[in-house]
Design a protein around this motif. Structure first.
Motif, PDB file in Angstrom:
ATOM      1  N   LEU A  86       0.819  -1.209   0.000  1.00  0.00           N
ATOM      2  CA  LEU A  86       0.000   0.000   0.000  1.00  0.00           C
ATOM      3  C   LEU A  86       0.854   1.260   0.000  1.00  0.00           C
ATOM      4  CD1 LEU A  86      -2.971  -0.775   2.392  1.00  0.00           C
ATOM      5  CD2 LEU A  86      -2.937  -0.597  -0.103  1.00  0.00           C
ATOM      6  N   ALA A  87       1.995   1.177   0.654  1.00  0.00           N
ATOM      7  CA  ALA A  87       2.833   2.369   0.753  1.00  0.00           C
ATOM      8  C   ALA A  87       3.358   2.805  -0.611  1.00  0.00           C
ATOM      9  CB  ALA A  87       4.003   2.099   1.693  1.00  0.00           C
ATOM     10  N   ASP A  88       3.356   1.890  -1.561  1.00  0.00           N
ATOM     11  CA  ASP A  88       3.930   2.233  -2.854  1.00  0.00           C
ATOM     12  C   ASP A  88       2.894   2.487  -3.926  1.00  0.00           C
ATOM     13  OD1 ASP A  88       6.353   0.142  -1.771  1.00  0.00           O
ATOM     14  OD2 ASP A  88       6.860   2.126  -2.555  1.00  0.00           O
ATOM     15  N   THR A  89       1.682   2.686  -3.541  1.00  0.00           N
ATOM     16  CA  THR A  89       0.701   3.048  -4.550  1.00  0.00           C
ATOM     17  C   THR A  89       1.144   4.367  -5.153  1.00  0.00           C
ATOM     18  OG1 THR A  89      -0.581   4.081  -2.822  1.00  0.00           O
ATOM     19  CG2 THR A  89      -1.256   1.883  -3.542  1.00  0.00           C
ATOM     20  N   PRO A  90       0.766   4.590  -6.416  1.00  0.00           N
ATOM     21  CA  PRO A  90       1.242   5.799  -7.090  1.00  0.00           C
ATOM     22  C   PRO A  90       0.849   7.048  -6.314  1.00  0.00           C
ATOM     23  CG  PRO A  90      -0.188   4.486  -8.534  1.00  0.00           C
ATOM     24  CD  PRO A  90      -0.146   3.805  -7.215  1.00  0.00           C
ATOM     25  N   ASP A  91       1.765   7.962  -6.248  1.00  0.00           N
ATOM     26  CA  ASP A  91       1.482   9.222  -5.590  1.00  0.00           C
ATOM     27  C   ASP A  91       0.821  10.131  -6.606  1.00  0.00           C
ATOM     28  OD1 ASP A  91       1.430  11.669  -4.480  1.00  0.00           O
ATOM     29  OD2 ASP A  91       3.475  11.607  -3.699  1.00  0.00           O
ATOM     30  N   TRP A  92      -0.487  10.115  -6.633  1.00  0.00           N
ATOM     31  CA  TRP A  92      -1.199  10.820  -7.698  1.00  0.00           C
ATOM     32  C   TRP A  92      -0.984  12.323  -7.628  1.00  0.00           C
ATOM     33  CZ3 TRP A  92      -2.994   8.661 -11.940  1.00  0.00           C
ATOM     34  CH2 TRP A  92      -3.085   7.275 -11.909  1.00  0.00           C
ATOM     35  N   ASP A  93      -0.873  12.824  -6.406  1.00  0.00           N
ATOM     36  CA  ASP A  93      -0.625  14.263  -6.302  1.00  0.00           C
ATOM     37  C   ASP A  93       0.689  14.619  -6.977  1.00  0.00           C
ATOM     38  OD1 ASP A  93      -2.915  14.622  -4.972  1.00  0.00           O
ATOM     39  OD2 ASP A  93      -2.039  14.531  -2.965  1.00  0.00           O
ATOM     40  N   GLU A  94       1.653  13.727  -6.780  1.00  0.00           N
ATOM     41  CA  GLU A  94       2.966  13.970  -7.373  1.00  0.00           C
ATOM     42  C   GLU A  94       2.908  13.812  -8.895  1.00  0.00           C
ATOM     43  OE1 GLU A  94       6.975  14.733  -7.728  1.00  0.00           O
ATOM     44  OE2 GLU A  94       5.575  15.082  -6.085  1.00  0.00           O
ATOM     45  N   LEU A  95       2.300  12.725  -9.324  1.00  0.00           N
ATOM     46  CA  LEU A  95       2.236  12.454 -10.752  1.00  0.00           C
ATOM     47  C   LEU A  95       1.511  13.565 -11.494  1.00  0.00           C
ATOM     48  CD1 LEU A  95       1.414   8.650 -10.810  1.00  0.00           C
ATOM     49  CD2 LEU A  95       3.486   9.747 -11.614  1.00  0.00           C
TER      50      LEU A  95
ATOM     51  N   ASN B  27      18.554   2.515  -8.852  1.00  0.00           N
ATOM     52  CA  ASN B  27      18.880   2.360  -7.439  1.00  0.00           C
ATOM     53  C   ASN B  27      17.643   2.316  -6.549  1.00  0.00           C
ATOM     54  OD1 ASN B  27      21.578   2.305  -8.026  1.00  0.00           O
ATOM     55  ND2 ASN B  27      21.810   4.527  -7.831  1.00  0.00           N
ATOM     56  N   GLY B  28      16.485   2.254  -7.159  1.00  0.00           N
ATOM     57  CA  GLY B  28      15.292   2.007  -6.362  1.00  0.00           C
ATOM     58  C   GLY B  28      14.445   3.230  -6.037  1.00  0.00           C
ATOM     59  N   ASP B  29      14.783   4.382  -6.596  1.00  0.00           N
ATOM     60  CA  ASP B  29      13.943   5.565  -6.393  1.00  0.00           C
ATOM     61  C   ASP B  29      12.631   5.369  -7.145  1.00  0.00           C
ATOM     62  OD1 ASP B  29      12.625   7.988  -6.611  1.00  0.00           O
ATOM     63  OD2 ASP B  29      14.476   9.163  -6.649  1.00  0.00           O
ATOM     64  N   THR B  30      11.534   5.309  -6.399  1.00  0.00           N
ATOM     65  CA  THR B  30      10.268   4.929  -7.039  1.00  0.00           C
ATOM     66  C   THR B  30       9.657   6.049  -7.872  1.00  0.00           C
ATOM     67  OG1 THR B  30       9.249   5.468  -4.924  1.00  0.00           O
ATOM     68  CG2 THR B  30       9.556   3.134  -5.437  1.00  0.00           C
ATOM     69  N   HIS B  31      10.134   7.270  -7.701  1.00  0.00           N
ATOM     70  CA  HIS B  31       9.533   8.362  -8.457  1.00  0.00           C
ATOM     71  C   HIS B  31      10.365   8.783  -9.669  1.00  0.00           C
ATOM     72  CE1 HIS B  31       6.409   8.697  -5.604  1.00  0.00           C
ATOM     73  NE2 HIS B  31       7.209   9.005  -4.613  1.00  0.00           N
ATOM     74  N   ALA B  32      11.585   8.313  -9.720  1.00  0.00           N
ATOM     75  CA  ALA B  32      12.499   8.791 -10.761  1.00  0.00           C
ATOM     76  C   ALA B  32      11.971   8.493 -12.167  1.00  0.00           C
ATOM     77  CB  ALA B  32      13.878   8.175 -10.571  1.00  0.00           C
ATOM     78  N   PHE B  33      11.447   7.286 -12.338  1.00  0.00           N
ATOM     79  CA  PHE B  33      11.027   6.931 -13.688  1.00  0.00           C
ATOM     80  C   PHE B  33       9.786   7.711 -14.113  1.00  0.00           C
ATOM     81  CE2 PHE B  33       9.678   4.333 -17.256  1.00  0.00           C
ATOM     82  CZ  PHE B  33      10.892   4.088 -17.884  1.00  0.00           C
ATOM     83  N   SER B  34       8.919   7.991 -13.155  1.00  0.00           N
ATOM     84  CA  SER B  34       7.743   8.813 -13.473  1.00  0.00           C
ATOM     85  C   SER B  34       8.162  10.163 -14.034  1.00  0.00           C
ATOM     86  CB  SER B  34       6.905   9.060 -12.226  1.00  0.00           C
ATOM     87  OG  SER B  34       6.519   7.849 -11.670  1.00  0.00           O
ATOM     88  N   GLU B  35       9.212  10.700 -13.461  1.00  0.00           N
ATOM     89  CA  GLU B  35       9.698  11.998 -13.912  1.00  0.00           C
ATOM     90  C   GLU B  35      10.208  11.901 -15.355  1.00  0.00           C
ATOM     91  OE1 GLU B  35       9.455  14.894 -12.552  1.00  0.00           O
ATOM     92  OE2 GLU B  35      10.649  15.942 -14.066  1.00  0.00           O
ATOM     93  N   ILE B  36      10.917  10.836 -15.657  1.00  0.00           N
ATOM     94  CA  ILE B  36      11.401  10.631 -17.025  1.00  0.00           C
ATOM     95  C   ILE B  36      10.210  10.556 -17.981  1.00  0.00           C
ATOM     96  CG2 ILE B  36      12.552   9.000 -18.570  1.00  0.00           C
ATOM     97  CD1 ILE B  36      14.441   8.295 -16.350  1.00  0.00           C
ATOM     98  N   VAL B  37       9.219   9.787 -17.577  1.00  0.00           N
ATOM     99  CA  VAL B  37       8.026   9.634 -18.427  1.00  0.00           C
ATOM    100  C   VAL B  37       7.383  11.001 -18.663  1.00  0.00           C
ATOM    101  CG1 VAL B  37       5.691   8.700 -18.535  1.00  0.00           C
ATOM    102  CG2 VAL B  37       7.572   7.268 -17.725  1.00  0.00           C
ATOM    103  N   LYS B  38       7.256  11.754 -17.571  1.00  0.00           N
ATOM    104  CA  LYS B  38       6.580  13.041 -17.690  1.00  0.00           C
ATOM    105  C   LYS B  38       7.335  13.970 -18.641  1.00  0.00           C
ATOM    106  CE  LYS B  38       6.082  15.356 -13.897  1.00  0.00           C
ATOM    107  NZ  LYS B  38       5.698  15.489 -12.490  1.00  0.00           N
ATOM    108  N   ARG B  39       8.641  13.895 -18.583  1.00  0.00           N
ATOM    109  CA  ARG B  39       9.439  14.763 -19.445  1.00  0.00           C
ATOM    110  C   ARG B  39       9.287  14.428 -20.924  1.00  0.00           C
ATOM    111  NH1 ARG B  39      15.337  15.246 -16.498  1.00  0.00           N
ATOM    112  NH2 ARG B  39      14.588  16.353 -14.652  1.00  0.00           N
ATOM    113  N   HIS B  40       9.158  13.158 -21.224  1.00  0.00           N
ATOM    114  CA  HIS B  40       9.290  12.755 -22.624  1.00  0.00           C
ATOM    115  C   HIS B  40       8.030  12.198 -23.262  1.00  0.00           C
ATOM    116  CE1 HIS B  40      13.519  13.529 -22.338  1.00  0.00           C
ATOM    117  NE2 HIS B  40      13.602  12.782 -21.264  1.00  0.00           N
ATOM    118  N   ARG B  41       6.953  12.089 -22.482  1.00  0.00           N
ATOM    119  CA  ARG B  41       5.806  11.368 -23.038  1.00  0.00           C
ATOM    120  C   ARG B  41       5.200  12.049 -24.257  1.00  0.00           C
ATOM    121  NH1 ARG B  41       2.227  12.186 -17.618  1.00  0.00           N
ATOM    122  NH2 ARG B  41       1.931  14.413 -17.784  1.00  0.00           N
ATOM    123  N   ASP B  42       5.174  13.386 -24.286  1.00  0.00           N
ATOM    124  CA  ASP B  42       4.560  14.050 -25.436  1.00  0.00           C
ATOM    125  C   ASP B  42       5.327  13.764 -26.723  1.00  0.00           C
ATOM    126  OD1 ASP B  42       2.493  15.068 -24.012  1.00  0.00           O
ATOM    127  OD2 ASP B  42       3.382  17.047 -23.705  1.00  0.00           O
TER     128      ASP B  42
END
Lengths: 321, 211
Positions: A86-95, B27-42
């Protein structure tokens, strides 16, 4: 050298791309100097480049972006051995941080768009959504194309839906409808990347506080995306922009003044207002007012007015939902 | 219109580079890839949409590509730019998709029917009609020529950048572009009079003619 022999498009295209050897290039140029038809072909080739360069490249629709986020969240989940996490569900606010509608302070009321389609029987003679978009389905090229067209229509719904459904998940904690939609939409055509349970856990675990603001009194959906619209965007289907934005509650003085403008536009157009978004038009504060011109064909009249005097900022135009 | 992949303008150059984000992701940063996606998805969306000519196919291809990039991030080697690597994965996903579905070339009469199917609203602009014609015309090309033209002519990437993405020599990209343009010329040339491209193309033609 420059007699009757003309050159074909392939040679001319190679000349333009600098692929011919020096001698041949000189020969072809010499011919071009005296041959109008070949010069015309060369201009045609240049036209191709210009036309391709001038063709607009639209931004990724929100529905696709959300779908990809979801697939990646599922991927992250499966990588960890399929734990619930549960802790790793997507952070929608962040996304969604940079999404234009995230700036809106108002509370989402995501069911409104979906509900609106069925809750306005008086305004439409279209019985259902499938019947409202007949254009692509109606024409049959050959067997392959028919299948393609039908499948396409069905699957488009598949990724158009999550934009609204995911917005619902952020706002409405544990709503059965929302999680069901997510599950259903997650199942379509995404190969081995889908893990529906993730979608569900997201729906129930998102901590966003909920507060409902009835908008029933208003006959249209009011959103506040603060998006800066351009003419080009307004020719794209509006659902992608309007659909995911949070619905603004009633009762504020802001909403009241918007309502005044909307009524004035409706008086002018004599059409039922469907959706209104508060944003900008070419950098100027504007209300984008969409009213049904022909609901069966998903055609809208789009009025863009300034929110203070309700004056049109551009000529009303047709758009699509 | 579009800047080439390797050269984001100074204003939009982010504080954290793509490569750093990718490393963080590995290295396990769970948000890093989202940022890459956001930058390049368009950009990736545009490439896929133009290459495949179908929004549903494009959505599938981009999703496959991002998931695949997510999985094989560790295999990324630093000598290529992350954007080039991502483009390569997206283009390959598109080409795979075309091969698997054995998307057949479209016949001329089908083009007309396709145009009818996409009947524009009465007052839709020239721009949109042109966009649909271009989409339909691109489908006539073999996939390698189409991919080259999308990257070079539509996305505005340099031949060298496109060559890196497609993993072929620059000369091959040029010749694919040349052959593709030669095929499209008879189909799209009438658009010269529908847009204000006339002046530009004539000037270009004259320049070429005069060496």
């Amino acid at each position: 050298m420059t007699g009757d022999t003309h050159y074909d498009l392939d040679i001319l295209a190679e000349l333009a791309e600098g692929l011919l050897d020096v001698d041949t290039a000189r020969q072809v140029r010499g011919h071009l100097a005296v041959c109008d038809p070949c010069g015309e072909l060369l201009a045609d080739l240049a036209t191709v480049r210009e036309v391709l360069a001038a063709t607009p490249t639209p931004a990724m629709p929100m529905g696709v972006a959300l779908r990809i986020d979801k697939a990646l969240a599922a991927e992250a989940e499966s990588r960890k051995g399929g734990g619930v996490g549960l802790a790793d569900t997507p952070d929608w606010d962040e996304l969604m941080r940079d999404a234009p509608w995230e700036r809106a302070a108002e509370v989402p009321e995501p069911a409104r768009f979906g509900a609106g389609k069925v809750a306005e029987p008086a305004r439409t003679d279209a019985p259902g959504q499938d019947a409202t978009e007949p254009v692509r389905l109606g024409v049959v090229a050959d067997d392959g194309t028919i299948v393609q067209a039908r499948r396409t229509r069905a699957r488009r719904r598949g990724w158009a839906l999550p934009a609204v459904a995911a917005a619902a998940a952020v706002a409405v904690v544990g709503t059965a409808l929302a999680s069901t939609s997510l599950l259903a939409s997650g199942g379509g055509g995404q190969g081995d990347t889908v893990a529906p349970p993730v979608a569900q856990s997201k729906a129930v675990s998102t901590p966003t506080p909920v507060e409902r603001n009835p908008t029933r009194a208003r006959s249209y959906a009011l959103t506040d995306s603060q998006h800066n619209y351009s003419d080009q965007e307004l020719r794209q289907p509006l659902e992608g922009v309007f659909g995911p934005a949070p619905i603004v509650g009633g009762g504020t003085s802001d909403a009241a003044s918007v309502d005044k403008c909307v009524n004035r536009v409706a008086d002018r157009s004599k059409l039922p207002t469907y959706a209104v978004d508060q944003g900008q038009y070419n950098g100027q504060e504007a209300l984008v007012i969409a009213s049904w011109k022909d609901k069966a064909a998903q055609k809208l009249r789009i009025d863009i007015v300034d929110p203070f005097n309700c004056k049109n900022l551009r000529k009303p135009a047709l758009g699509r939902w | 219109m579009n800047s080439p992949p390797e050269t984001p303008s100074a204003a939009e150059r982010p504080a954290v580079t793509d490569a750093e984000l990718l490393t963080a992701h590995i290295n396990g940063d769970t948000h890093a890839f989202s940022e890459i996606v956001k930058r390049h998805r368009d950009r990736m969306w545009a490439v896929a949409l133009r290459t495949l000519g179908d929004p549903d196919e494009a959505a599938d291809a981009v999703q496959d590509a991002f998931v695949s990039a997510y999985r094989k991030a560790a295999t990324f080697r630093g000598e290529a730019a992350v954007t080039t690597w991502l483009h390569r994965i997206v283009v390959n996903a598109c080409l795979d998709r075309m091969r698997r579905k054995s998307v057949r070339p479209v016949a001329d009469d089908e083009l007309i029917e396709a145009a009818e199917r996409e009947t524009p609203l009465p007052d839709q602009t020239v721009e949109r009609e042109v966009s649909m014609e271009v989409s339909a015309a691109l489908k006539l090309l073999p996939s390698d020529q189409r991919a080259a033209l999308v990257l070079v002519d539509m996305m505005g990437y340099s031949v060298e950048d496109a060559a890196h993405v497609l993993q072929v020599p620059s000369g091959t990209v040029k010749s694919r572009c040349a052959r593709g343009r030669a095929k499209l010329a008879p189909i799209l040339s009438h658009l010269r009079n529908r847009t204000d491209l006339n002046r530009v193309s004539s000037a270009k033609g004259a320049e070429l003619r005069d060496g």
